[in-house]
Every structure is written in structure tokens, then in C-alpha cells.
Design a protein around this motif. Structure first.
Motif, short mmCIF file in Angstrom:
data_model
loop_
_atom_site.label_atom_id
_atom_site.label_comp_id
_atom_site.label_asym_id
_atom_site.label_seq_id
_atom_site.Cartn_x
_atom_site.Cartn_y
_atom_site.Cartn_z
N ARG A 92 0.88 -1.19 -0.06
CA ARG A 92 -0.05 0.19 0.15
C ARG A 92 0.85 1.29 0.23
O ARG A 92 1.55 1.26 0.79
CB ARG A 92 -0.91 0.10 1.25
N ILE A 94 0.85 5.24 0.34
CA ILE A 94 -0.10 6.23 0.80
C ILE A 94 0.45 7.67 0.80
O ILE A 94 1.37 7.84 1.40
CB ILE A 94 -0.71 6.01 2.43
N LYS A 98 -4.33 9.46 -0.13
CA LYS A 98 -4.72 8.85 -1.12
C LYS A 98 -3.86 7.41 -1.27
O LYS A 98 -2.63 7.58 -1.31
CB LYS A 98 -4.43 9.50 -2.79
N GLU A 99 -4.25 6.46 -1.49
CA GLU A 99 -3.91 5.04 -1.31
C GLU A 99 -3.91 4.22 -2.76
O GLU A 99 -5.16 4.20 -3.25
CB GLU A 99 -4.39 4.25 -0.25
N THR A 100 -2.64 3.72 -3.01
CA THR A 100 -2.71 2.86 -4.05
C THR A 100 -2.37 1.44 -3.62
O THR A 100 -1.27 1.50 -2.77
CB THR A 100 -1.84 3.15 -5.22
N SER A 101 -2.65 0.53 -3.99
CA SER A 101 -2.49 -0.91 -3.25
C SER A 101 -2.68 -2.08 -4.45
O SER A 101 -3.07 -1.93 -5.63
CB SER A 101 -3.36 -1.19 -2.31
N GLY A 125 5.16 10.21 1.85
CA GLY A 125 4.12 9.46 2.74
C GLY A 125 4.71 8.09 3.06
O GLY A 125 5.74 8.01 3.54
N LYS A 126 3.74 7.03 3.06
CA LYS A 126 4.25 5.77 3.38
C LYS A 126 4.11 4.46 2.57
O LYS A 126 3.06 4.66 1.84
CB LYS A 126 3.25 5.32 4.80
N LYS A 128 3.59 0.59 2.98
CA LYS A 128 3.15 -0.43 3.83
C LYS A 128 3.09 -1.67 3.11
O LYS A 128 2.55 -1.72 2.01
CB LYS A 128 2.04 0.19 4.86
#
Length: 509
Positions: A92, A94, A98-101, A125-126, A128
Motif C-alpha cells: 500500500r 499512501i 490517497k492510497e494505491t495498493s 508518505g508511507k 506499507k
């Protein structure tokens, strides 16, 4: 010497042959970049993250908003640094909420997951990882930056490329095939260490000497009665017969006691019947009773340890025959030692230290024991041991101070052998320590392999202090945040010596 050279040659060939994909793993938000020497424009960033259970090392295209990036991720179990065999992993990204996974149900190869992810916007961002295995769910993460343009991404990635000076590449695929591990140095109390040698002895109560209770000739109970033979409690080991002796014949004494007991029993029973009719006086009845009880005690004592063939010598406990003092057919006298039986469970370590350590002995709280037979070091706690005593005076023979420790035998120690002991004292001072297995030595100079990335290691000279047999104090050259190779350092050293590894050979792209 020939066998040693063949072994080194085999290890070198193994290192060159073990081609694997590079790994990326970092703590917190530590991000590096690598350049592909075969294509100067192909710049990769490496992402490293740790949890209590996993290490992840990923190589990725620099993240650019609106552009798809491949994230090749390597997952290792921290317990033994083996690859993650199976499990569902979700990545993920982030940025600004806004998250893309992307979710992969299984690895493309053991330990390796290849993700394709496209950031929607630029910013910090992060990144994960959500890992689902049969043992539970886990999460790892790292800070990440997504750039607005490819030029910005390439410029930042090139600036993050680590120096390759004095470094060695050792890919994750290689480390997965050998006994390998990394760990952080530890800051912990580390006091004075007293190094000495101790002799292993049987603890009091753990062995017993069997002795002859009569004169006679020894007869072994079987052909298997020999030193080192395991025996059980109550097992008859010998018999001592005096049948052929003219004097002090145990067989004669046994038969005499038996006859006296039988006669005393008959006299006592008859007197009891006559006493009912007042034919025998109370005094005579008490006399017969006394004679009966005396004869009974003598006979039962002889009957317990003797029979018509002589004395039966049995083991009072389970264990093994430590030592035989007689041979089959040998004449022994009453009180003479015949054999020693030992359980070899609880052992005593008897050491002696120099007088200069007398003031430090009351502060000794633990010890490390190095077994010469397998070159393995145990803590006193691992052996369920304890410090029994230390001398308040010196030994008159050598003017050394005795120290005694008790341990539970784990199957590797035997009485009469010698071990190396490191007595550890209580201390309030803190020291940076690393495992002894992480230290390499060249002509008296010590060094370690510090991890730049999980596939790139720098040879680093360190200054060492005292050692307790398991860990060594580091005075300079390393800090507590630098992960080092704690197992398999010799393989990296040999890899560096060959200079034959291509940093990208065998990697999965």
C-alpha cells in the motif's frame, strides 16, 4: 592442510554459483539507491523495513506520480533469515491520504514478491506491507517520496546511491542458502570478566563408589560389565564369593545364620504354645523371643546382600559405570572399592583464579562456559547452573583461589575434561557489545561487516575491549544503530576475496 584448501575452494565456488536477486530492507525510513552498471540510466531505490518477525528488502523504480513502478520485494524471517515460503502480501502506497495498493497471493519465487504500483500524486508518505501467513498477520512500513517528474526522481535516486568503497555484495538468494543472520549491536551492562580454565567433576551425590562387604573372589555378572556401560537401578553387577576360602568364608557364615534363624524360630514358636499352658515361664519365653529376633536380624542382613554363592553387588541408582577397580576373578577384601557408578547429570566445575581477582569474586553473578569439544559457548543459565562457592583463601599448592560452579549436563560434558570459563561480574557501566561470531580477524586487527543494505556490506575495522566468551565489547568503529552480520561473516569475507561477484548477477528483474 589439503582438506582445508579443498573446503575453501568449495566455499568460493559455492559463493560464485549462488546467484540471486538483490534485496532491499531498511529500518524506519532508510532509503538507498543503486545503479545498474549495465545501464547508467537505470537507477533503483532500495527500501528496507523490519518488524519483530520479518525483514523486507525491496528494489524499486524511483516513484513518479502517474508512472508505474516495479517493486521487487524480498521477505526473510528474522528468526533464521530464511525466505517467506508462502503467504498473501499487500503493498500500500499512501500519499496525502490517497492510497494505491496491490495484493499478491503467493511469491513468484521463494521469498520474492514482484509488485507494480502507480502513485496518483507526488509528495511524502508511507509504503506499507501487510503480510498474511498461517501464523498470523504482520505489517512492515517505511517512509517514501513520490516525485512529480522523472528528472527529480532520478536526481534524488542518484544522490542516495551508497558508496561502494570497501563493500561486498551478498544477495538475498545467497544468504537464504547458508547459515546467515544480521543483528544490531546491544548496549548493556558489561562488567569485569575473569577468564580461567575449569576441570569438570561429578557433583557430590551424582556418583557413588561400590565396595565389597566381605572377603572373596569377584565374579562379573556378565560380559557387558565394563566402563561406560549404562546400567539401571538395582541391576546386579558383581558377586563376591568366599566359598573356596578356608577362613572368613561368606558362604559358611550365611548358612550358619540361616540355620540359627530357623532354629530360633522353631524354639520361639514352641515356647509360645507351651507358655499358654504355663509349662514355660514368662522369663524363658522372653529369652526365646530375644534369641529369635537377634537371629532374624543377622540372617536378614546377610540374606539382603548374600546368597549361597556370596555377596550380590547391585547399583543403587541408574547411570553408567564410570570406573572399574577390579577384574573378573580378582580377590578383594571387605571395604575395598570395586567400581564407581555415575549419573553424569549434575556436574561441578572447579576453577582457580589469580589472587588479583580476589576483590572481584564477590561480584561474580554469572559465567559463560566454552566447551572445547565442539567450540560452543553456553551461559550458566542455559545449563541451569549456579555459582556454588569461591575460596576465602589461596590453595597452598599453587596460591590460586578456588571457584566452584554447578551445572546440569546437557550431554556435552564429561567428568575429567576441561572447559574454558568466563566469570562475569555485576557492573553499572554500559558497553556496546556484539556476538563473537560477528568478529573477523586479520593479523591481529578485528573487523566486522556492517550492513549498508541487506545485500551490500562494508568491511569495518573495530577496536575491541573485553570478551565474556559469547560477546565482545566494542570500543570504537561501530554504533548501536548499525546492523552487522552476526552469522556467515566468513562467507562474505571469502566473497570479497574472490572479487568475482557481479552485483546484479542472478537477480530477478
Amino acid at each position: 592442510m589439503k582438506n582445508k584448501l579443498l573446503f575453501i575452494a568449495f566455499v568460493l565456488l559455492f559463493i560464485v554459483a549462488c546467484n540471486g536477486k538483490h534485496n532491499t530492507n531498511t529500518e524506519s525510513s532508510d532509503i538507498h539507491a543503486t545503479t545498474d552498471e549495465h545501464d547508467d540510466e537505470d537507477v533503483k531505490i532500495t527500501i528496507i523495513a523490519y518488524s519483530n518477525q520479518f525483514e523486507v528488502f525491496a528494489e524499486a523504480d524511483a516513484f513518479v506520480a502517474g508512472k508505474k513502478s516495479n517493486v521487487l520485494s524480498h521477505f526473510s524471517h528474522l528468526s533464521d533469515f530464511s525466505p517467506l515460503q508462502a503467504g498473501e502480501v499487500t503493498i500500500r502506497l499512501i500519499i496525502d491520504g490517497k492510497e494505491t495498493s496491490q495484493t499478491l497471493e503467493k511469491p513468484i519465487k521463494k521469498g520474492i514478491y514482484s509488485f507494480d504500483i502507480q502513485p496518483e500524486t507526488s509528495g511524502t508518505g508511507k509504503l506499507k506491507y501487510d503480510v498474511k501467513t498461517e501464523n498470523g498477520d504482520f505489517q512492515l512500513g517505511s517512509d517514501i517520496t513520490v516525485y512529480a517528474t522523472e528528472e527529480e526522481a532520478d536526481e534524488a535516486a542518484e544522490a542516495a546511491v551508497p558508496s561502494k568503497t570497501n563493500t561486498t555484495v551478498f544477495t538475498k538468494e545467497q544468504s537464504w542458502k547458508v547459515d546467515f543472520a544480521t543483528e544490531l549491536p546491544v548496549i548493556e551492562p558489561f562488567g569485569q570478566v575473569i577468564k580461567t580454565t575449569a576441570q569438570v567433576q561429578s557433583a557430590p551425590g551424582d556418583e557413588i563408589v561400590l565396595t565389597a562387604r566381605t572377603n572373596g573372589v569377584v565374579a562379573l555378572s556378565g560380559s557387558q560389565i565394563m566402563e561406560g556401560k549404562a546400567i539401571s537401578k538395582g541391576q546386579v553387577l558383581f558377586s563376591i564369593s568366599g566359598n573356596e576360602l578356608a577362613d572368613n568364608n561368606s558362604n559358611v557364615r550365611f548358612l550358619e545364620a540361616k540355620n540359627n534363624f530357623e532354629k530360633a524360630t522353631a524354639d520361639y514358636e514352641r515356647s509360645k504354645e507351651l507358655a499358654k499352658d504355663k509349662i514355660v515361664s514368662e522369663k524363658d519365653l522372653l529369652t526365646r523371643k530375644m534369641e529369635y529376633e537377634n537371629a532374624k536380624v543377622i540372617f536378614e542382613n546377610l540374606n539382603k546382600n548374600f546368597n549361597a554363592a556370596g555377596q550380590k553387588v547391585s547399583s543403587p541408582m541408574s547411570g553408567f559405570i564410570k570406573q572399574l577397580f577390579v577384574q573378573n576373578g580378582e580377590y578383594v577384601e571387605s571395604g575395598q572399592p570395586i567400581a564407581t557408578v555415575s549419573q553424569n547429570k549434575t556436574l561441578l566445575l572447579h576453577a582457580e583464579v589469580q589472587q588479583k581477582y580476589a576483590s572481584a569474586l564477590p561480584n561474580v553473578q554469572s559465567a559463560n562456559i566454552n566447551d572445547f569439544s565442539n567450540n560452543k559457548t553456553y551461559t550458566l543459565e542455559e545449563l541451569n547452573g549456579k555459582i556454588i562457592s569461591f575460596g576465602k583463601n589461596t590453595n597452598n599448592n599453587n596460591f590460586l583461589i578456588p571457584v566452584n560452579l554447578q551445572i546440569y549436563n546437557m550431554g556435552n560434558f564429561f567428568p575429567g575434561s576441561f572447559v574454558e570459563i568466563y566469570l562475569r561480574t555485576v557492573s553499572n557501566s554500559q558497553a556496546l557489545t556484539i556476538p563473537n561470531s560477528a568478529l573477523m580477524e586479520e593479523q591481529g586487527v578485528f573487523f566486522v561487516f556492517a550492513q549498508i543494505t541487506p545485500e551490500l556490506f562494508e568491511k569495518r575495522e573495530v577496536k575491541t575491549g573485553v570478551t565474556d566468551g559469547a560477546k565482545t565489547e566494542i570500543l570504537s568503529g561501530l554504533n548501536s544503530s548499525e546492523r552487522i552480520v552476526s552469522k556467515g561473516a566468513i562467507l562474505i569475507k571469502l566473497s570479497q576475496s574472490t572479487g568475482a561477484l557481479d552485483a546484479h548477477s542472478g537477480h530477478v528483474h
